[in-house]
Scaffold this motif. Structure first.
Motif, PDB file in Angstrom:
ATOM      1  N   GLU A  17     -53.168  60.792   1.695  1.00  0.00           N
ATOM      2  CA  GLU A  17     -53.548  59.243   1.895  1.00  0.00           C
ATOM      3  C   GLU A  17     -52.925  58.600   3.191  1.00  0.00           C
ATOM      4  OE1 GLU A  17     -53.142  55.009  -0.393  1.00  0.00           O
ATOM      5  OE2 GLU A  17     -53.817  56.995  -1.532  1.00  0.00           O
ATOM      6  N   SER A  18     -51.403  58.929   3.133  1.00  0.00           N
ATOM      7  CA  SER A  18     -50.878  58.412   4.350  1.00  0.00           C
ATOM      8  C   SER A  18     -51.222  58.985   5.670  1.00  0.00           C
ATOM      9  CB  SER A  18     -49.110  58.608   4.202  1.00  0.00           C
ATOM     10  OG  SER A  18     -49.055  60.031   3.897  1.00  0.00           O
ATOM     11  N   ILE A  19     -51.483  60.218   5.731  1.00  0.00           N
ATOM     12  CA  ILE A  19     -52.027  60.699   6.940  1.00  0.00           C
ATOM     13  C   ILE A  19     -53.260  60.007   7.110  1.00  0.00           C
ATOM     14  CG2 ILE A  19     -52.912  62.516   8.122  1.00  0.00           C
ATOM     15  CD1 ILE A  19     -49.591  62.906   7.669  1.00  0.00           C
ATOM     16  N   ALA A  20     -54.211  59.907   6.315  1.00  0.00           N
ATOM     17  CA  ALA A  20     -55.487  59.305   6.559  1.00  0.00           C
ATOM     18  C   ALA A  20     -55.293  57.745   7.017  1.00  0.00           C
ATOM     19  CB  ALA A  20     -56.460  58.984   5.328  1.00  0.00           C
ATOM     20  N   GLY A  21     -54.271  57.231   6.528  1.00  0.00           N
ATOM     21  CA  GLY A  21     -53.963  55.530   6.918  1.00  0.00           C
ATOM     22  C   GLY A  21     -53.596  55.583   8.319  1.00  0.00           C
ATOM     23  N   ARG A  22     -52.788  56.832   8.820  1.00  0.00           N
ATOM     24  CA  ARG A  22     -52.353  56.546  10.260  1.00  0.00           C
ATOM     25  C   ARG A  22     -53.471  56.795  11.194  1.00  0.00           C
ATOM     26  NH1 ARG A  22     -46.958  60.079  10.142  1.00  0.00           N
ATOM     27  NH2 ARG A  22     -48.656  61.511   9.178  1.00  0.00           N
ATOM     28  N   ASN A  23     -54.587  57.680  10.895  1.00  0.00           N
ATOM     29  CA  ASN A  23     -55.616  57.999  11.722  1.00  0.00           C
ATOM     30  C   ASN A  23     -56.902  57.118  11.494  1.00  0.00           C
ATOM     31  OD1 ASN A  23     -54.088  60.019  12.651  1.00  0.00           O
ATOM     32  ND2 ASN A  23     -54.819  61.481  11.036  1.00  0.00           N
ATOM     33  N   GLU A  28     -59.881  48.452  15.282  1.00  0.00           N
ATOM     34  CA  GLU A  28     -58.905  47.990  15.778  1.00  0.00           C
ATOM     35  C   GLU A  28     -58.964  46.316  15.969  1.00  0.00           C
ATOM     36  OE1 GLU A  28     -58.710  52.104  16.342  1.00  0.00           O
ATOM     37  OE2 GLU A  28     -60.262  50.405  17.094  1.00  0.00           O
ATOM     38  N   GLU A  29     -60.158  46.020  16.375  1.00  0.00           N
ATOM     39  CA  GLU A  29     -60.380  44.365  16.556  1.00  0.00           C
ATOM     40  C   GLU A  29     -60.372  43.648  15.101  1.00  0.00           C
ATOM     41  OE1 GLU A  29     -60.856  40.860  18.598  1.00  0.00           O
ATOM     42  OE2 GLU A  29     -60.264  43.069  19.359  1.00  0.00           O
ATOM     43  N   GLN A  30     -61.012  44.441  14.102  1.00  0.00           N
ATOM     44  CA  GLN A  30     -61.070  43.654  12.914  1.00  0.00           C
ATOM     45  C   GLN A  30     -59.762  43.754  12.181  1.00  0.00           C
ATOM     46  OE1 GLN A  30     -63.893  46.581  11.351  1.00  0.00           O
ATOM     47  NE2 GLN A  30     -65.457  44.793  11.125  1.00  0.00           N
ATOM     48  N   ILE A  31     -58.808  44.727  12.414  1.00  0.00           N
ATOM     49  CA  ILE A  31     -57.515  44.790  11.715  1.00  0.00           C
ATOM     50  C   ILE A  31     -56.683  43.878  12.523  1.00  0.00           C
ATOM     51  CG2 ILE A  31     -55.363  46.332  11.997  1.00  0.00           C
ATOM     52  CD1 ILE A  31     -57.096  48.627  11.148  1.00  0.00           C
ATOM     53  N   THR A  60     -64.992  50.050   1.760  1.00  0.00           N
ATOM     54  CA  THR A  60     -63.837  50.591   0.742  1.00  0.00           C
ATOM     55  C   THR A  60     -62.881  50.857   1.363  1.00  0.00           C
ATOM     56  OG1 THR A  60     -65.601  50.725  -1.178  1.00  0.00           O
ATOM     57  CG2 THR A  60     -63.659  51.767  -1.296  1.00  0.00           C
ATOM     58  N   SER A  61     -63.049  51.928   2.246  1.00  0.00           N
ATOM     59  CA  SER A  61     -62.005  52.163   3.265  1.00  0.00           C
ATOM     60  C   SER A  61     -61.197  51.372   3.741  1.00  0.00           C
ATOM     61  CB  SER A  61     -62.431  53.469   4.150  1.00  0.00           C
ATOM     62  OG  SER A  61     -63.103  54.481   3.437  1.00  0.00           O
ATOM     63  N   PHE A  62     -62.021  50.285   4.397  1.00  0.00           N
ATOM     64  CA  PHE A  62     -61.293  49.089   5.341  1.00  0.00           C
ATOM     65  C   PHE A  62     -60.422  48.473   4.147  1.00  0.00           C
ATOM     66  CE2 PHE A  62     -61.498  44.852   7.435  1.00  0.00           C
ATOM     67  CZ  PHE A  62     -60.950  45.286   8.628  1.00  0.00           C
ATOM     68  N   LEU A  63     -61.102  48.348   3.019  1.00  0.00           N
ATOM     69  CA  LEU A  63     -60.201  47.355   2.123  1.00  0.00           C
ATOM     70  C   LEU A  63     -59.058  48.111   1.652  1.00  0.00           C
ATOM     71  CD1 LEU A  63     -62.976  45.718  -0.303  1.00  0.00           C
ATOM     72  CD2 LEU A  63     -61.795  44.699   1.477  1.00  0.00           C
ATOM     73  N   GLY A  64     -58.895  49.251   1.461  1.00  0.00           N
ATOM     74  CA  GLY A  64     -57.780  50.205   1.237  1.00  0.00           C
ATOM     75  C   GLY A  64     -56.804  50.257   2.213  1.00  0.00           C
ATOM     76  N   LYS A  65     -57.342  50.077   3.494  1.00  0.00           N
ATOM     77  CA  LYS A  65     -56.494  49.733   4.740  1.00  0.00           C
ATOM     78  C   LYS A  65     -55.924  48.450   4.726  1.00  0.00           C
ATOM     79  CE  LYS A  65     -54.600  51.258   8.649  1.00  0.00           C
ATOM     80  NZ  LYS A  65     -53.621  52.220   8.695  1.00  0.00           N
TER      81      LYS A  65
END
Length: 194
Positions: A17-23, A28-31, A60-65
């Motif tokens: 999970e931590s690797i996926a989060g970094r990648n 980027e604009e939404q973040i 769902t991935s975006f919410l996790g981020k």
């Protein structure tokens, strides 16, 4: 395989999970906008928002981020699971329980919040779980209770990510809005499938 090789191998696991989060790429604009919303929450002026998209577009991935970014901003991030076949009362119970569980994990309550919450009619701190009625005053009081624990734990605010927002009962969403309208330490993010 040596212990060092095994630990290196775990570090570079692409499914970690931590690797996926970094990648995490492509948003980027939404973040950048989300970070501004989080700063607004930290400054007691939250702006709730929603994310909409087709099935499989990464909501769902975006919410996790967002939950990961919330931690980086000293915020609590939670994502309750809502069953579309449950009542509005159950949906709010799930949301409150997710916040209580998250607060236990970051605060000094040591499981006390979730234990009390799960005591239902015997709860000493929570009002919503003692009744089957949907009452905004009880919901607001419970969020205020959790807000007090957040302050004690130096948590600047709570981000509630509701995935598949079309599942939430409209009455639950309305009660949530009414309960949080005067509390400035919560930010609600809803994802909606188009």
């Amino acid at each position: 395989m040596s212990e060092q090789d095994q630990s290196t191998r775990k570090t570079f696991n692409p499914f970690n999970e931590s690797i996926a989060g970094r990648n995490f790429v492509g948003r980027e604009e939404q973040i950048r906008h989300v970070k501004m919303y989080f700063e607004g929450l930290r400054n007691s002026s939250p702006k709730h928002f929603y994310i909409a998209g087709l099935h499989g577009t990464g909501k769902t991935s975006f919410l996790g981020k967002l939950i990961e970014i919330a931690r980086d901003h000293q915020l609590l991030g939670v994502m309750p699971t809502l069953d579309p076949n449950r009542t509005a009362h159950d949906h709010l119970t799930s949301i409150l329980r997710a916040v209580a569980k998250g607060m236990d994990a970051v605060g000094k309550a040591s499981g006390r919040l979730i234990s009390d919450f799960d005591a239902r009619t015997e709860s000493k701190m929570f009002h919503h779980v003692k009744t089957e009625r949907l009452e905004s005053d009880f919901i607001r009081q419970d969020f205020e209770t959790l807000e007090g624990f957040a302050k004690a734990a130096s948590v600047a605010g709570t981000v509630i990510c509701i995935d598949e927002g079309q599942r939430i009962e409209p009455m639950a969403l309305s009660a949530l809005k009414n309960a949080l309208q005067h509390l400035n330490s919560y930010l609600v993010v809803v994802s909606l499938r188009l």
